[in-house]
Design an enzyme around this catalytic site. Structure first.
Site, short mmCIF file in Angstrom:
data_model
loop_
_atom_site.label_atom_id
_atom_site.label_comp_id
_atom_site.label_asym_id
_atom_site.label_seq_id
_atom_site.Cartn_x
_atom_site.Cartn_y
_atom_site.Cartn_z
N SER A 1 -19.10 41.01 17.81
CA SER A 1 -19.62 39.76 17.39
C SER A 1 -19.38 38.57 18.47
O SER A 1 -18.28 38.90 19.29
CB SER A 1 -18.73 39.07 16.13
OG SER A 1 -17.17 39.43 16.53
N CYS B 1 -8.65 34.91 0.21
CA CYS B 1 -9.15 35.67 -0.80
C CYS B 1 -10.41 36.43 -0.22
O CYS B 1 -11.23 35.94 0.69
CB CYS B 1 -9.67 34.98 -1.75
SG CYS B 1 -8.17 33.94 -2.69
N TRP C 1 -13.82 48.87 1.63
CA TRP C 1 -13.60 47.34 1.30
C TRP C 1 -14.66 46.88 0.34
O TRP C 1 -14.90 45.52 0.17
CB TRP C 1 -13.97 46.50 2.81
CG TRP C 1 -12.94 46.58 3.74
CD1 TRP C 1 -11.51 47.05 3.61
CD2 TRP C 1 -12.78 46.50 5.22
NE1 TRP C 1 -10.82 47.23 4.56
CE2 TRP C 1 -11.63 46.58 5.77
CE3 TRP C 1 -14.07 45.74 6.15
CZ2 TRP C 1 -11.24 46.27 6.96
CZ3 TRP C 1 -13.39 45.56 7.50
CH2 TRP C 1 -12.14 45.80 7.53
N HIS D 1 -6.97 37.72 19.08
CA HIS D 1 -6.32 36.89 18.06
C HIS D 1 -5.71 35.52 18.68
O HIS D 1 -5.29 34.78 17.81
CB HIS D 1 -5.23 37.83 17.28
CG HIS D 1 -5.86 38.80 16.80
ND1 HIS D 1 -5.95 40.21 17.40
CD2 HIS D 1 -6.57 38.92 15.56
CE1 HIS D 1 -6.66 41.20 16.59
NE2 HIS D 1 -6.89 40.38 15.57
N1 GLN Z 1 -18.18 44.67 15.26
C1 GLN Z 1 -17.18 43.74 14.67
C2 GLN Z 1 -17.01 42.46 15.30
O1 GLN Z 1 -17.14 42.65 16.50
C3 GLN Z 1 -15.95 44.55 14.68
C4 GLN Z 1 -15.00 43.79 13.71
C5 GLN Z 1 -13.71 44.65 13.32
O2 GLN Z 1 -13.51 45.61 13.82
N2 GLN Z 1 -12.86 44.19 12.15
O3 GLN Z 1 -16.81 41.53 14.76
#
Ligand code: GLN
Ligand code: ZN
Length: 764
Positions: free
Chosen positions: A443, A526, A571, A704
């Site tokens: 992403s 949530c 999930w 992060h």
């Molecule tokens: N391909 C997803 C991204 O880049 C992987 C996200 C993840 O590992 N939680 O957002």
């Protein structure tokens, strides 16, 4: 009479009221008084709901502005020194803002400081704040919030049962900080405070206190098993009754230990572990209450009341007045109220029960086995029977072609054509990548612009064609940026995805979505998991047009991007009428078709993300292998349909691989990208020790934080990696996807990353 009760109720509110008011408070938009008032209103409304449903108790102690484990930590005065709350603790009155700072590092008042660690509560998707424990720590009653809530409930005329995490499970969930020591050495001091809490509750007139001890369904060291007896012998002197609640699995080797505890009652999970009911009854002492959790607290399926009644009748004969009924665990893990789902078709809605509906199920069951069912109860039974009969027979669920395809799977289907050693030669020829190839995890920034376009599209304000155009523009931009940056394996950026599971669920048959099916994940956050109700198929390609378009814009190999079968399963709310493994294989086959179609469309690199593989591990070690077998097979099934020259990537964003490294290797992905930057490449040790044979992209920077990593730092990290993995098998990439970051951080960070790779190439 059979007592009906619950172990806890969702606190977020049917419209996520709690989320809205806490976030407003954090922002400074509403005062503390407004926040507290809304909290009180939610508690009261939830108690009213429980009483109206006919439960014998309302649940007090399940409310929290952030997390119920944090509430107990605060109550015990376990506030780490960096929060500067020594005075608040000694006054017995830790401020709510202090708790918020423990949870998220900042609050409207107080100085920002590093938050406590957060992790998943057993095998749920709920995250709790990990108690920080120190050698020689002394605990003291440091909050009277719980007692106020009890007063609140009593004054409003409710009959409360108080619920708290039990002392052993609280310690079990805690983490030793500073010098290593035995957490059990803190037990006596913890028990001092629990004893005080129990006496105070007794003074308030509380009859029953439920102490949650789900640690009892895990493998416990002998010392911990023994500590249970010791602890509860101490707590039994409290002038009230204790119900020890276990859930999420079978007591197993802790069964006789649990039934010997000197407490007035025991709750067991009869959904996850139906077989244990009889053996627990055999061992229970003659005055003890047994609370049987027969309504699924972890899933959204309607209970088969008629069948449960049959199962319970012999139990009732054996236990008489000592039988209590409840959901298997707290209802925290399911959405609040099905009645809001007016857009769900009525057939499907008829198969479901959310928290509110589960209250009715428990109450009706109790009345049924007591022979005091009213016409309303009878109606509930017949409606459930009719709906569930229809569910079993529904053509929406069973696709004969899917079961035929599943039955025809052979061992060959989960194996690539050749070994990695062969494939890597073919891939080097096809892809012509440099040493230390650079890529990203998928992403790129999900700008407010992208989200606005999606909202407009969903609201019908933007046509399908205009939305597609908008997404293509975004893809073109992302590809162009990557060209300029010089990334070797670009991605299309995932702009078209709201969420990595929802996006696929919306396109696969067998999935349904709710409007308000929110479940608390952590704090105010949530999630709305999809519901897998039927056999899974892929009616049409899901990602091919996006990847194909992205590939048309560059000569570099465009990486196609999919979410893996285990993560999609993990999930979602999963159907309960077949083994999870079967559902997972169905998803895997649907993804396999997508992988093959991507390859046909000219995509030579395909990533199948499995960030949830590890969290699917069962709570008991002896069940791990069986899980890993089908999880690994599912991943392989999704990946193995391509030629040797097509490169399969996977991605996992965590850092513990030691105990599952064999399974990771068995996935046989050509490349795995993982999170490592924060662990200083130490987690590559597991790969080195195992002699992991395929390629690895250890994340070189933490996505992060907004910090921009510098070149030398990333080079140094890779040098560390090179001590463990040979250069030909190393990739250079960030720790995870970039969707939560802004372009202002992403561009310089990736520019530095590409530069780091260039410098490395000069040295090797
Ligand atoms: N391909 C997803 C991204 O880049 C992987 C996200 C993840 O590992 N939680 O957002
Ligand atoms: Zn990740």
């Amino acid at each position: 009479m059979t007592v009906s009760h619950i172990l806890g109720y969702p606190r977020i509110g049917a419209q996520r009221e709690l989320k809205k008011v806490t976030e407003a408070y954090w922002k400074g938009d509403v005062s503390r008084e407004v926040l507290e008032a809304e909290g009180q209103a939610l508690r009261c409304a939830n108690w009213q709901t429980q009483q109206d449903a006919g439960l014998d108790f309302v649940s007090v102690g399940d409310f929290a502005f952030y997390d119920q484990v944090l509430n107990v930590s605060v109550m015990l005065g376990a506030v780490p020194a960096r929060f500067n709350a020594q005075q608040e603790v000694s006054k017995g009155n830790v401020d709510l803002d202090t708790a918020f700072r423990m949870a998220r590092g900042r609050a409207p008042s107080g100085t920002p400081v590093a938050a406590c660690e957060m992790t998943k509560y057993f095998d749920t998707n709920y995250h709790y704040l990990v108690p920080e424990l120190h050698k020689g720590q002394v605990f003291t009653l440091a909050s009277d919030r719980l007692f106020h809530e009890v007063d609140e409930a009593l004054q409003a005329g409710f009959t409360p049962k108080v619920t708290l995490i039990g002392p052993l499970t609280w310690l079990w969930l805690g983490k030793a900080k500073g010098s290593e020591f035995d957490r059990l050495s803190l037990l006596d001091s913890v028990l001092d405070v629990y004893s005080e809490i129990l006496s105070r509750l007794a003074t308030q007139g509380i009859e029953w206190v439920q102490l949650d001890e789900p640690a009892l369904v895990q493998d416990l060291p002998l010392a911990w098993q023994q500590a249970f007896e010791r602890a509860y012998h101490r707590l039994q002197s409290a002038p009230l009754k204790l119900l020890v609640a276990t859930y999420f699995g079978a007591l197993g080797d802790n069964l006789s230990l649990a039934t010997r505890l000197p407490v007035a009652g025991l709750h067991i999970d009869a959904v996850r572990a139906p077989a244990q009911v009889e053996s627990v009854i055999d061992r229970l002492s003659p005055h003890q209450v047994l609370s049987v959790g027969l309504v699924d607290g972890r899933n959204i399926w309607r209970a088969d009341l008629a069948a449960l009644r049959e199962r319970l009748l012999p139990v009732k004969v054996r236990l008489g007045q000592r039988l209590w009924l409840a959901p298997s665990c707290s209802l925290l893990h399911v959405p609040v109220d099905l009645a809001q789902e007016t857009e769900l078709d009525s057939e499907l809605a008829g198969w479901l029960a959310f928290a509110r509906q589960k209250l009715d199920e428990v109450v009706t069951l109790a009345k049924l086995i007591d022979n005091r069912a009213t016409p309303i109860d009878e109606l509930r039974v017949s409606e459930a029977t009719r709906a569930l009969d229809a569910r079993r027979a529904s053509a929406r669920i069973h696709q004969p072609a899917v079961s035929r395809r599943l039955a025809a799977i052979t061992a060959k289907d989960s194996q690539r054509q050749s070994s990695y050693a062969h494939r890597s030669v073919a891939q080097r020829r096809a892809l012509a990548l440099p040493l230390f190839p650079t890529t990203t995890i998928g992403s790129f920034p999900q700008t407010s612009d992208i989200r606005a376009a999606r909202r407009a599209f969903k609201a019908g304000e933007l046509s399908q064609a205009d939305y597609e155009t908008r997404m293509r523009e975004e893809i073109a931009y992302v590809v162009e940026r990557q060209e300029v940056l010089g990334l070797d394996v670009p991605v299309h950026g995932e702009a078209e995805r709201n969420d990595m599971v929802e996006y696929f669920g919306e396109q696969l048959a067998g999935f349904a979505f709710t409007r308000f099916g929110w479940v608390q994940s952590y704090g105010s956050r949530c999630v709305k998991p999809p519901i897998i109700f039927g056999d899974v198929t892929r009616p049409v390609p899901m990602t091919v047009r996006w990847s194909e378009y992205a590939q048309s814009l560059t000569d570099k190999p465009m990486k196609g991007m999919l979410t893996g079968p285990v993560t999609i399963l993990q999930w979602s709310f999963v159907r309960d009428d077949q083994p999870r493994a079967t559902t997972c294989r169905q998803i895997a086959l649907a993804l396999r078709d997508e992988v093959v179609d991507l390859e046909k469309a000219g995509i030579q690199v395909i990533q199948i993300d499995e960030p949830a593989l590890r969290e699917g591990l069962p709570l008991r070690q002896h069940e791990w292998q069986a899980y890993l077998d089908w999880a690994v097979e599912s991943f392989q099934l999704s990946a193995a349909g391509v030629a040797d020259s097509t490169q399969i990537h996977t991605h996992m964003c965590y850092s513990e691989f030691n105990d599952i490294i064999g399974a990771i290797a068995a996935l046989d992905a050509d490349v795995i990208t993982i999170e490592t930057s924060r662990s200083n490449m130490e987690l590559l040790d597991a790969f080195q020790d195992f002699a992991y044979p395929n390629e690895i992209g250890p994340g070189v920077y933490d996505i992060h934080t907004p910090n921009i990593p510098d070149v030398a730092w990333m080079v140094a990290l890779m040098e560390k990696g090179l001590e463990k993995i040979p250069a030909e098998r190393l990739w250079v990439n960030p720790d995870c996807g970039l969707k939560t970051r802004g372009w202002a951080e992403v561009e310089p960070a990736l520019a530095n990353m590409v530069e780091a790779a260039k410098q490395l190439r000069q040295r090797y």
